[in-house]
Every structure is written in structure tokens, then in C-alpha cells.
Design a protein around this motif. Structure first.
Motif, mmCIF file in Angstrom:
data_model
loop_
_atom_site.group_PDB
_atom_site.id
_atom_site.type_symbol
_atom_site.label_atom_id
_atom_site.label_comp_id
_atom_site.label_asym_id
_atom_site.label_seq_id
_atom_site.Cartn_x
_atom_site.Cartn_y
_atom_site.Cartn_z
ATOM 1 N N TYR A 80 53.959 14.669 22.272
ATOM 2 C CA TYR A 80 52.724 14.969 21.192
ATOM 3 C C TYR A 80 51.581 15.522 21.991
ATOM 4 O O TYR A 80 51.198 15.086 22.921
ATOM 5 C CB TYR A 80 52.354 13.752 20.306
ATOM 6 N N GLY A 107 36.546 21.504 24.105
ATOM 7 C CA GLY A 107 37.447 20.725 23.298
ATOM 8 C C GLY A 107 36.942 19.230 23.035
ATOM 9 O O GLY A 107 35.639 19.183 23.487
ATOM 10 N N SER A 108 37.587 18.380 22.319
ATOM 11 C CA SER A 108 36.870 17.211 21.842
ATOM 12 C C SER A 108 36.593 16.165 22.874
ATOM 13 O O SER A 108 35.623 15.390 22.703
ATOM 14 C CB SER A 108 38.071 16.542 20.893
ATOM 15 N N GLN A 109 37.528 16.374 23.966
ATOM 16 C CA GLN A 109 37.153 15.555 25.158
ATOM 17 C C GLN A 109 35.862 15.663 25.625
ATOM 18 O O GLN A 109 35.188 14.782 26.175
ATOM 19 C CB GLN A 109 38.476 15.577 26.427
ATOM 20 N N TYR A 164 43.409 6.048 20.361
ATOM 21 C CA TYR A 164 43.529 7.432 21.216
ATOM 22 C C TYR A 164 42.946 7.012 22.632
ATOM 23 O O TYR A 164 41.987 6.596 22.798
ATOM 24 C CB TYR A 164 42.823 8.486 20.737
ATOM 25 N N TYR A 167 34.158 4.776 17.355
ATOM 26 C CA TYR A 167 34.866 6.012 17.454
ATOM 27 C C TYR A 167 36.138 5.833 16.459
ATOM 28 O O TYR A 167 37.182 4.831 16.376
ATOM 29 C CB TYR A 167 35.503 6.356 18.809
ATOM 30 N N THR A 170 39.429 8.002 13.699
ATOM 31 C CA THR A 170 40.132 9.199 13.312
ATOM 32 C C THR A 170 40.431 9.179 11.842
ATOM 33 O O THR A 170 41.521 8.910 11.523
ATOM 34 C CB THR A 170 41.450 9.386 14.203
ATOM 35 N N PHE A 199 44.916 8.079 14.620
ATOM 36 C CA PHE A 199 45.934 8.154 15.760
ATOM 37 C C PHE A 199 46.077 7.059 16.286
ATOM 38 O O PHE A 199 45.315 6.303 16.687
ATOM 39 C CB PHE A 199 45.237 9.191 16.846
ATOM 40 N N ASP A 259 36.284 11.815 14.788
ATOM 41 C CA ASP A 259 37.378 12.955 15.357
ATOM 42 C C ASP A 259 38.306 13.334 14.285
ATOM 43 O O ASP A 259 39.085 12.899 13.962
ATOM 44 C CB ASP A 259 38.114 12.088 16.386
ATOM 45 N N TYR A 292 40.490 15.626 14.591
ATOM 46 C CA TYR A 292 41.512 16.530 15.334
ATOM 47 C C TYR A 292 42.359 17.482 14.805
ATOM 48 O O TYR A 292 42.768 18.551 15.334
ATOM 49 C CB TYR A 292 41.805 15.592 16.684
ATOM 50 N N THR A 313 38.266 20.549 16.892
ATOM 51 C CA THR A 313 38.774 21.215 18.232
ATOM 52 C C THR A 313 39.819 22.167 17.821
ATOM 53 O O THR A 313 40.524 21.967 16.616
ATOM 54 C CB THR A 313 39.540 20.013 18.888
ATOM 55 N N SER A 315 42.497 22.751 19.517
ATOM 56 C CA SER A 315 43.742 22.499 20.386
ATOM 57 C C SER A 315 44.899 22.451 19.481
ATOM 58 O O SER A 315 46.015 22.324 20.153
ATOM 59 C CB SER A 315 43.486 21.020 21.284
ATOM 60 N N LYS A 316 44.677 22.238 18.299
ATOM 61 C CA LYS A 316 45.901 21.770 17.294
ATOM 62 C C LYS A 316 46.315 22.900 16.615
ATOM 63 O O LYS A 316 47.367 22.840 16.033
ATOM 64 C CB LYS A 316 45.812 20.509 16.326
ATOM 65 N N ARG A 326 40.547 25.265 25.480
ATOM 66 C CA ARG A 326 39.460 24.381 25.358
ATOM 67 C C ARG A 326 38.260 24.752 24.765
ATOM 68 O O ARG A 326 37.116 25.127 25.313
ATOM 69 C CB ARG A 326 38.984 24.208 27.076
#
Ligand SMILES: Cc1ncc(COP(=O)(O)O)c(C=O)c1O
Length: 496
Positions: A130, A195-197, A221, A263, A265, A270, A298, A300, A328, A330-331, A338
Motif C-alpha cells: 500500500y 506532500g502530507s508528511q 497511520y 489527527y 482520517t 487508515f 487527513d 489523503y 495530497t 500522492s494517491k 511530493r
């Protein structure tokens, strides 16, 4: 026991990883560790390197190795690791790190963290990982065209750009978020991040002091948990069910002190995949408002909704200005870009922009402007629709294969949306989870244990008794999914 004169590449992170898993109970006493052969294949290391790590773990008293028998976690190993504290580096062979007195407290916490090494090469393996996306799903031609156009419009002066991000991307995001997530915000509230990070790191740096309680989902997460821990936060766990965070637990968490941050989701918990119902969304916001607590939403992978209608985003329901919305690309495009964004409460936007400027001035402008173009001309929305159909077809193939080959031997969570499933094996005890993963690896299939995504909440023991794995499907075609599940079924049968 001789120690190696210098650690081989990869040995240090493997040592730390196994030690951390023993310490956090993922590998309980008596659990058989993967064979050196399968672990070497899984990590992309030589068998010799894995053997040296096992020798060191045995010398440290954490595992028992006997010729001809499986290598097992030693009795009392977890207690010994806990007694040594969370400084995983303390017992490591041949550290090449500076003395702690020359490091910040932040650095010392980071050093002690069992961060996962980059994924090993998966050539020839059916990898239900994943996170990564298939390279062939990237809209290469559209992207190159948009990037070429963005770069060809370079101005005469190569100035630093605004820290909030390229104005054209923030404008495009403002419209896009209004249409897709019901969010009404000004472009001054949107901060483009790497990115989310990066967004989570900024939140931790700007909103937390060491010792501050942060409410997190359990399971949840890891990369979020770890960044909060790196800044010294105290993680306070709320359990999760089929509908996401159990908001009725929130008032009981006050015993840890008033939380600074939560935090969550909510669009796709997740890893269990729940979708936070509207009543829980309101309960979370009311609680956060009463506590004076910021909430990170988040978001995501909310583009991959298959069978559920979208609930309004938390941010769109927030009248108190406590939600920080994080998204993000990213998905939908690629985690390698990024590129992500935050929608900040007006009171925080200026501060975050200043911190972003101090950290890296601003994100690279070319990709931001290319993305703005794709969003504005509708190609991004078309790409997302195409990806949703493709990922749904992959998920359908996985669900069918699980039904065909494992039937009632599995219980599945999180099929309404996203890019992964949580797959439980009710008849297989949790302590055999690692064995199942290893048996699958021996058959050329990678699945990922769910236990490391659980935090030990201190007062509560781990709730679940059955083994479970996370299965991502974004990289696989339908025949691979079919073969992979067949092998997983054989792996399960080999343990029963
Ligand atoms: C819960 C969650 N949030 C965010 C992300 C994306 O992170 P990033 O935007 O830093 O690539 C992921 C990726 O796997 C995730 O699982």
C-alpha cells in the motif's frame, strides 16, 4: 559473540526494526521470525547480512536461535527492551552516529525511531503493498505538456516565489476543493506543501510542545504518529470501529491533560477503512471546540470513493476555525511528486507561511504551475475519474479472489473506498500473523501485517485477537491479484 567490524548496508535498520517489533509486542515471545532466506528476499539484503543481524539479536538476548529449528523471540525480550527504554540505538552493534550530547533532543528521538527502510526491490514478487502507484497509471503525456508550458513561461527574473505556493495553483485548488469537498476558503488559507508528511511536520512544529497530548486513531497511520512522537508529543489513542474514530471515547481522554491536537482520517480511516458518519463528525468538532484543540483532517485518498456517498469534509462543517485540512497528490498522481496542500484556519495561515519560508522558502514552482494547468483545464478531473474506475476494478478483482480462495476464512474491512483492504483471518491468532506473512513471502507474495499499525494505549491491551494484513492493490493487474490470493490461501493452509 563476535560483533561485525562494521555494519553491512541495511543491517542496522533491520536490527532496529526487529527490536522495535519485539519491544512493541508485534513479535511476542515464542513467535517464529522469518527465515533468513525469506527475510533477505523481502528486504533485498544478502542472507549473510540477515544472519549477522539474527546473531546480534541473539547475543543481545532478544531471540533464540537453534540449528535446525525456527528462530524465535526469547522469553522476556520485550521487557528487557522496555527496560532499556525507547532508545533502540542503545543496544545496536557498531553505531555510526554522533554522541547524544552533540544532538538535539529532537534528533535523539528521531534516532530512536524504528522508521521503515525504503521498500526492497519487488521484481518477480506479487506485492500487495500500500502506498506506491503503478508507473503506467501516471498521465505522462499530459504532465510533460503542462510542465513544458509552465517552464517556457519563465519570467525575466528568477525570484523566490511566495511561501504559500504558486498563486495559480492556489486558485485552481480553491475551485477544485469547493467542487469536490464542499470547502469554501480564500486562496490565502491554502499552503502548498511537499506532500502530507510535510504538512504534519509543520503542524507538529508549530502547534506542539514536548509532552503535549495528541489524540490519534488506533490503529492508525504510523508516519503521522511518528512525526508527533519525534516532537515529543504524548500520543493518546482513541479506538476505531467500522465507522472510524469512536468519538464517544473522546471525553474520557481528558485524563491525559487537555489535548492540543487530534489527527484523524475521516474520509477513509487508515487502515481499517471506516467512513466517519455525520453525527460523529459533529461530535468530534464540538469536542475539539470545547477543548480548544486543533483537528488535522487527513483527506489523503477521498477521490477513491466507490460505494459511499461523500459526507461533507470536516473543514466544511467547522464553524469554530479549528480544522486543518490536509490533502495530497500522492494517491492520484504520484507520491514522487511530493505535492500536497493545507487549508488552514485564517488565524494560522500567516504563521504557517512564515515557517514554510524558514524551512525551504517555497515548494518548486514548475510542478506547481503544471499541476495548476491540469486542474484548471479539466485534465486532472478526467484523470481522477479514470483512476477511480481502474482502482475500483482492481479492488473488485481482489474481493472476488478473496471470496473464491478464502471465503469465510477472511473478514474484510474498508471496501467502500481507497486503495487497500484490511483483511482479517478470524481463525488465525494474532501471534501467527508474522508466520502468515512469511509463508506468503516464501510463495512470492508480499502482504503486510496489521499489528504494527496498532499502538499500545497503555491502559488498554491490544483489542484484536486475530491475525490481519493490509493488502494494497494499486500496483497489480487482475491475473496477478488472482495468483497472489491463491498463494495467500496456500500460505494460510500451511499454518493450519
Ligand atoms: C493516512 C495517509 N495519509 C497521507 C498519506 C500520503 O502521504 P504523502 O502525501 O506524504 O505522500 C498516506 C500515504 O500512504 C496515508 O496512508
Amino acid at each position: 559473540m563476535p560483533t561485525p567490524s562494521s555494519p553491512r548496508p541495511g543491517s542496522r535498520s533491520l536490527y532496529r526494526d526487529i527490536r522495535a517489533r519485539i519491544g512493541d509486542g508485534s513479535y511476542a515471545a515464542g513467535t517464529a521470525l522469518p527465515s533468513t532466506r525469506s527475510l533477505a528476499a523481502e528486504r533485498g539484503l544478502s542472507r549473510g547480512t540477515v544472519s549477522l543481524v539474527y546473531e546480534q539479536l541473539a547475543a543481545d538476548g532478544f531471540i533464540d536461535t537453534r540449528p535446525g529449528a525456527a528462530t524465535r523471540v526469547a522469553a522476556g525480550a520485550a521487557d528487557r527492551i522496555k527496560a532499556q527504554g525507547c532508545d533502540a540505538a542503545a543496544a545496536e552493534p557498531q553505531r555510526h552516529t554522533p554522541d547524544n550530547s552533540r544532538l538535539s533532543e529532537f534528533a535523539q528521538r528521531v534516532q530512536a525511531m524504528p522508521l521503515r527502510p525504503p521498500a526492497p526491490d519487488a521484481t518477480g514478487v506479487i506485492d500487495f503493498v500500500y502506498g506506491p502507484l503503478a508507473g503506467s497509471d501516471f498521465p505522462t503525456l499530459h504532465w510533460i505538456k503542462a510542465l513544458r508550458q509552465a517552464e517556457s513561461q519563465r519570467g525575466q527574473r528568477l525570484e523566490y516565489a511566495p511561501p504559500l505556493g504558486a498563486p495559480e495553483l492556489r486558485q485552481a485548488l480553491q475551485n477544485h476543493l469547493h467542487q469536490t469537498r464542499g470547502i469554501t476558503c480564500s486562496t490565502e488559507q491554502i499552503l502548498v506543501v511537499n506532500g502530507s508528511q510535510h504538512a504534519l511536520d509543520l503542524c507538529a512544529r508549530l502547534l506542539l510542545n514536548p509532552g503535549d497530548p495528541v489524540v490519534v486513531e488506533n490503529p492508525g497511520y504510523r508516519m503521522a504518529h511518528q512525526v508527533f512522537k519525534a516532537y515529543g508529543a504524548q500520543l493518546v489513542c482513541a479506538d476505531v470501529d467500522d465507522n472510524g474514530l469512536q468519538t464517544e471515547q473522546l471525553p474520557g481522554l481528558a485524563a491525559h491533560g487537555p489535548p492540543k491536537l487530534a489527527y484523524v482520517t475521516p474520509s477513509h480511516q487508515f487502515p481499517l477503512g471506516g467512513y466517519l458518519p455525520i453525527a460523529r463528525r459533529h461530535a468530534l468538532l464540538d469536542w475539539a471546540h470545547a477543548q480548544g484543540c486543533w483537528v488535522i483532517e487527513d483527506d489523503y485518498d477521498s477521490d477513491y470513493r466507490y460505494t459511499v456517498r461523500p459526507e461533507p469534509s470536516l473543514l466544511s462543517l467547522d464553524s469554530a476555525g479549528c480544522v486543518i485540512h490536509v490533502g495530497t497528490f500522492s494517491k492520484t498522481l504520484s507520491p514522487q511528486l511530493r505535492l500536497g496542500y493545507m487549508v488552514l484556519p485564517p488565524a494560522l495561515a500567516g504563521l504557517f507561511a512564515q515557517a514554510k519560508q524558514l524551512a525551504d522558502r517555497h515548494s518548486a514552482t514548475g510542478p506547481q504551475r503544471a499541476l495548476a494547468q491540469l486542474i484548471a483545464d479539466g485534465s486532472y478531473a478526467r484523470h481522477v475519474r479514470r483512476m477511480r474506475r481502474k482502482q475500483h476494478a482492481r479492488q473488485h478483482a481482489l474481493l472476488q479472489a478473496l471470496d473464491r480462495h478464502l471465503g469465510t476464512q477472511v473478514h474484510i474491512q474498508g471496501a467502500a473506498s481507497g486503495l487497500h483492504l484490511a483483511v482479517w483471518f478470524p481463525a488465525l491468532p494474532a501471534r501467527q500473523e508474522a508466520q502468515l506473512v512469511e509463508a506468503a513471502a516464501l510463495r512470492g507474495v508480499r502482504v503486510y501485517p496489521i499489528s504494527p499499525l496498532y499502538l499500545d494505549s497503555g491502559s488498554r491491551p491490544l483489542q484484536r485477537a486475530a491475525a490481519g494484513v493490509v493488502m494494497g492493490y494499486a500496483l497489480l493487474d487482475q491475473p496477478e491479484i488472482e495468483r497472489g490470493v491463491q498463494c495467500l490461501a496456500q500460505a494460510l493452509a500451511s499454518l493450519q
